[in-house]
Design a protein around this motif. Sequence first.
Motif, mmCIF file in Angstrom:
data_model
loop_
_atom_site.group_PDB
_atom_site.id
_atom_site.type_symbol
_atom_site.label_atom_id
_atom_site.label_comp_id
_atom_site.label_asym_id
_atom_site.label_seq_id
_atom_site.Cartn_x
_atom_site.Cartn_y
_atom_site.Cartn_z
ATOM 1 N N VAL A 139 -7.768 6.355 7.217
ATOM 2 C CA VAL A 139 -8.642 6.320 6.040
ATOM 3 C C VAL A 139 -7.968 5.409 5.021
ATOM 4 O O VAL A 139 -6.784 5.554 4.739
ATOM 5 C CB VAL A 139 -8.842 7.723 5.436
ATOM 6 N N PHE A 140 -8.737 4.461 4.497
ATOM 7 C CA PHE A 140 -8.204 3.483 3.544
ATOM 8 C C PHE A 140 -8.889 3.673 2.194
ATOM 9 O O PHE A 140 -10.120 3.708 2.124
ATOM 10 C CB PHE A 140 -8.463 2.065 4.065
ATOM 11 N N LYS A 141 -8.082 3.801 1.146
ATOM 12 C CA LYS A 141 -8.617 3.986 -0.206
ATOM 13 C C LYS A 141 -8.106 2.876 -1.118
ATOM 14 O O LYS A 141 -6.916 2.592 -1.158
ATOM 15 C CB LYS A 141 -8.188 5.338 -0.791
ATOM 16 N N ASN A 142 -9.032 2.285 -1.842
ATOM 17 C CA ASN A 142 -8.676 1.324 -2.885
ATOM 18 C C ASN A 142 -9.431 1.754 -4.137
ATOM 19 O O ASN A 142 -10.609 1.468 -4.295
ATOM 20 C CB ASN A 142 -9.063 -0.101 -2.483
ATOM 21 N N GLY A 143 -8.753 2.507 -4.989
ATOM 22 C CA GLY A 143 -9.432 3.120 -6.128
ATOM 23 C C GLY A 143 -10.407 4.169 -5.638
ATOM 24 O O GLY A 143 -10.047 5.069 -4.874
ATOM 25 N N SER A 144 -11.666 4.033 -6.029
ATOM 26 C CA SER A 144 -12.694 4.981 -5.594
ATOM 27 C C SER A 144 -13.365 4.533 -4.303
ATOM 28 O O SER A 144 -14.209 5.244 -3.756
ATOM 29 C CB SER A 144 -13.760 5.136 -6.696
ATOM 30 N N HIS A 145 -12.968 3.352 -3.814
ATOM 31 C CA HIS A 145 -13.571 2.807 -2.596
ATOM 32 C C HIS A 145 -12.834 3.359 -1.378
ATOM 33 O O HIS A 145 -11.631 3.149 -1.222
ATOM 34 C CB HIS A 145 -13.481 1.276 -2.621
ATOM 35 N N ILE A 146 -13.560 4.077 -0.520
ATOM 36 C CA ILE A 146 -12.967 4.687 0.671
ATOM 37 C C ILE A 146 -13.653 4.126 1.913
ATOM 38 O O ILE A 146 -14.878 4.103 2.005
ATOM 39 C CB ILE A 146 -13.107 6.223 0.651
ATOM 40 N N ILE A 147 -12.835 3.695 2.888
ATOM 41 C CA ILE A 147 -13.377 3.126 4.128
ATOM 42 C C ILE A 147 -12.787 3.871 5.319
ATOM 43 O O ILE A 147 -11.586 4.137 5.370
ATOM 44 C CB ILE A 147 -13.032 1.624 4.256
ATOM 45 N N MET A 153 -6.565 18.190 9.859
ATOM 46 C CA MET A 153 -7.507 19.289 9.614
ATOM 47 C C MET A 153 -7.242 19.988 8.281
ATOM 48 O O MET A 153 -7.999 20.877 7.898
ATOM 49 C CB MET A 153 -7.419 20.316 10.750
ATOM 50 N N ASP A 154 -6.168 19.619 7.580
ATOM 51 C CA ASP A 154 -5.903 20.211 6.266
ATOM 52 C C ASP A 154 -7.078 19.953 5.338
ATOM 53 O O ASP A 154 -7.651 18.857 5.338
ATOM 54 C CB ASP A 154 -4.630 19.631 5.659
ATOM 55 N N SER A 155 -7.429 20.942 4.545
ATOM 56 C CA SER A 155 -8.633 20.849 3.717
ATOM 57 C C SER A 155 -8.628 19.644 2.785
ATOM 58 O O SER A 155 -9.675 19.038 2.537
ATOM 59 C CB SER A 155 -8.819 22.134 2.911
ATOM 60 N N SER A 156 -7.449 19.270 2.257
ATOM 61 C CA SER A 156 -7.383 18.131 1.338
ATOM 62 C C SER A 156 -7.829 16.845 2.019
ATOM 63 O O SER A 156 -8.537 16.020 1.423
ATOM 64 C CB SER A 156 -5.965 17.972 0.794
ATOM 65 N N PHE A 157 -7.433 16.667 3.288
ATOM 66 C CA PHE A 157 -7.848 15.483 4.041
ATOM 67 C C PHE A 157 -9.275 15.652 4.551
ATOM 68 O O PHE A 157 -10.081 14.706 4.532
ATOM 69 C CB PHE A 157 -6.904 15.239 5.208
ATOM 70 N N PHE A 158 -9.605 16.853 4.972
ATOM 71 C CA PHE A 158 -10.915 17.131 5.570
ATOM 72 C C PHE A 158 -12.039 16.939 4.558
ATOM 73 O O PHE A 158 -13.139 16.514 4.918
ATOM 74 C CB PHE A 158 -10.931 18.558 6.121
ATOM 75 N N ARG A 159 -11.776 17.245 3.293
ATOM 76 C CA ARG A 159 -12.794 17.042 2.262
ATOM 77 C C ARG A 159 -13.079 15.553 2.057
ATOM 78 O O ARG A 159 -14.198 15.172 1.694
ATOM 79 C CB ARG A 159 -12.345 17.671 0.940
ATOM 80 N N MET A 160 -12.078 14.744 2.280
ATOM 81 C CA MET A 160 -12.234 13.304 2.129
ATOM 82 C C MET A 160 -12.912 12.691 3.354
ATOM 83 O O MET A 160 -13.697 11.757 3.252
ATOM 84 C CB MET A 160 -10.859 12.669 1.911
ATOM 85 N N ASN A 161 -12.600 13.258 4.539
ATOM 86 C CA ASN A 161 -13.133 12.713 5.783
ATOM 87 C C ASN A 161 -13.347 13.840 6.780
ATOM 88 O O ASN A 161 -12.432 14.215 7.506
ATOM 89 C CB ASN A 161 -12.165 11.667 6.355
ATOM 90 N N SER A 162 -14.552 14.356 6.826
ATOM 91 C CA SER A 162 -14.839 15.524 7.667
ATOM 92 C C SER A 162 -14.847 15.195 9.158
ATOM 93 O O SER A 162 -14.906 16.101 9.989
ATOM 94 C CB SER A 162 -16.179 16.152 7.272
ATOM 95 N N SER A 163 -14.781 13.914 9.517
ATOM 96 C CA SER A 163 -14.642 13.572 10.933
ATOM 97 C C SER A 163 -13.208 13.816 11.387
ATOM 98 O O SER A 163 -12.931 13.901 12.586
ATOM 99 C CB SER A 163 -15.000 12.098 11.175
ATOM 100 N N ALA A 164 -12.280 13.914 10.406
ATOM 101 C CA ALA A 164 -10.843 14.139 10.647
ATOM 102 C C ALA A 164 -10.190 12.987 11.399
ATOM 103 O O ALA A 164 -9.075 13.120 11.895
ATOM 104 C CB ALA A 164 -10.614 15.454 11.393
ATOM 105 N N TYR A 220 0.846 -1.186 0.000
ATOM 106 C CA TYR A 220 0.000 0.000 0.000
ATOM 107 C C TYR A 220 0.885 1.241 0.000
ATOM 108 O O TYR A 220 2.068 1.181 0.342
ATOM 109 C CB TYR A 220 -0.922 0.016 1.225
ATOM 110 N N THR A 221 0.292 2.354 -0.393
ATOM 111 C CA THR A 221 0.987 3.637 -0.348
ATOM 112 C C THR A 221 0.639 4.321 0.961
ATOM 113 O O THR A 221 -0.533 4.456 1.310
ATOM 114 C CB THR A 221 0.584 4.530 -1.532
ATOM 115 N N SER A 222 1.677 4.736 1.691
ATOM 116 C CA SER A 222 1.492 5.297 3.022
ATOM 117 C C SER A 222 1.521 6.819 3.001
ATOM 118 O O SER A 222 2.407 7.424 2.405
ATOM 119 C CB SER A 222 2.604 4.769 3.943
ATOM 120 N N PHE A 223 0.542 7.432 3.669
ATOM 121 C CA PHE A 223 0.498 8.884 3.835
ATOM 122 C C PHE A 223 0.389 9.203 5.329
ATOM 123 O O PHE A 223 -0.593 8.828 5.960
ATOM 124 C CB PHE A 223 -0.697 9.492 3.093
ATOM 125 N N HIS A 224 1.406 9.864 5.880
ATOM 126 C CA HIS A 224 1.386 10.239 7.291
ATOM 127 C C HIS A 224 0.548 11.509 7.480
ATOM 128 O O HIS A 224 0.764 12.505 6.795
ATOM 129 C CB HIS A 224 2.795 10.485 7.804
#
Length: 267
Positions: A54-62, A39-50, A26-30
């Motif tokens: 967060v795990f992404k496999n293509g368009s599938h986000i869990i 709280m950065d907007s790029s992450f917050f837009r993906m997951n507003s719970s912050a 997998y590709t790791s993002f700290h």
Amino acid sequence: MQLYHHPYSLDSQKVRLALEEKGIDYTSFHVNPIVGKNMDSSFFRMNSSAKLPVFKNGSHIIFDTVEITLYIERIAVVSVGNNGNALSSEEVKEWMLKIQEWNPKYFTLSNIPDKYRLFVSKFIRKVVIARMAESPDLASAYHCKLREAYETEEKLKNPDVPKRSKEHLVQLLDEVETKLNETTYLVGHEFTMADVMLIPVLARLVLLDLEDEYINSRPNIAEYWSLVQKRPSYKKVIGRYFSGWRKRKTLIKTWCFLHIRNLLKRY
């Protein structure tokens, strides 16, 4: 496959242990929550719970930790085959859910000295306000996180809140101690995803210097803890950051970074 996580995040540790145990690339993002990177907007837009991970496999986000772990298990069976890989039994899933029911948030915060906890809390609130100004379209979601930060501090003033968390933890550990009378690992004599969920809980207790009270006082758990620390997955996910002198190095590095950002008012 991409994983957004951080070594400080207990749930991130669970998912990374599962990935390492199953040999999934997998590709790791700290995303460091202590300095407000979640709280950065790029992450917050993906997951507003912050929340992490967060795990992404293509368009599938869990976002759910147990769901991610079981998904990883299914990937391992499909990609590697049944050679050494099998789906979790119902008993394993029951233990996974039971362990996940304990929320470490208030227990952890109540065992951190007030001056450190309040400093970080104040810094995070400033981060949220700064991100809110930068992304006005997310203002309502950021406002919810700001309110949540204040509510957390209020709840910590109520001694019953950390007390309930501690009682829940003690009950869980007592059940684990009883179970380990019969087995090497949590469910039988083979390592399972139930162990993946339990190991970070024990690691958190050690990080908080509570090993004697919660682990060493339970002989079966103490023996189990010594055993699981030898696994390559533990050494890679947790040991490299928190074993021995590494714990001090990891914490000091973050603390210095936090102070520098605060002095420069770079939120």
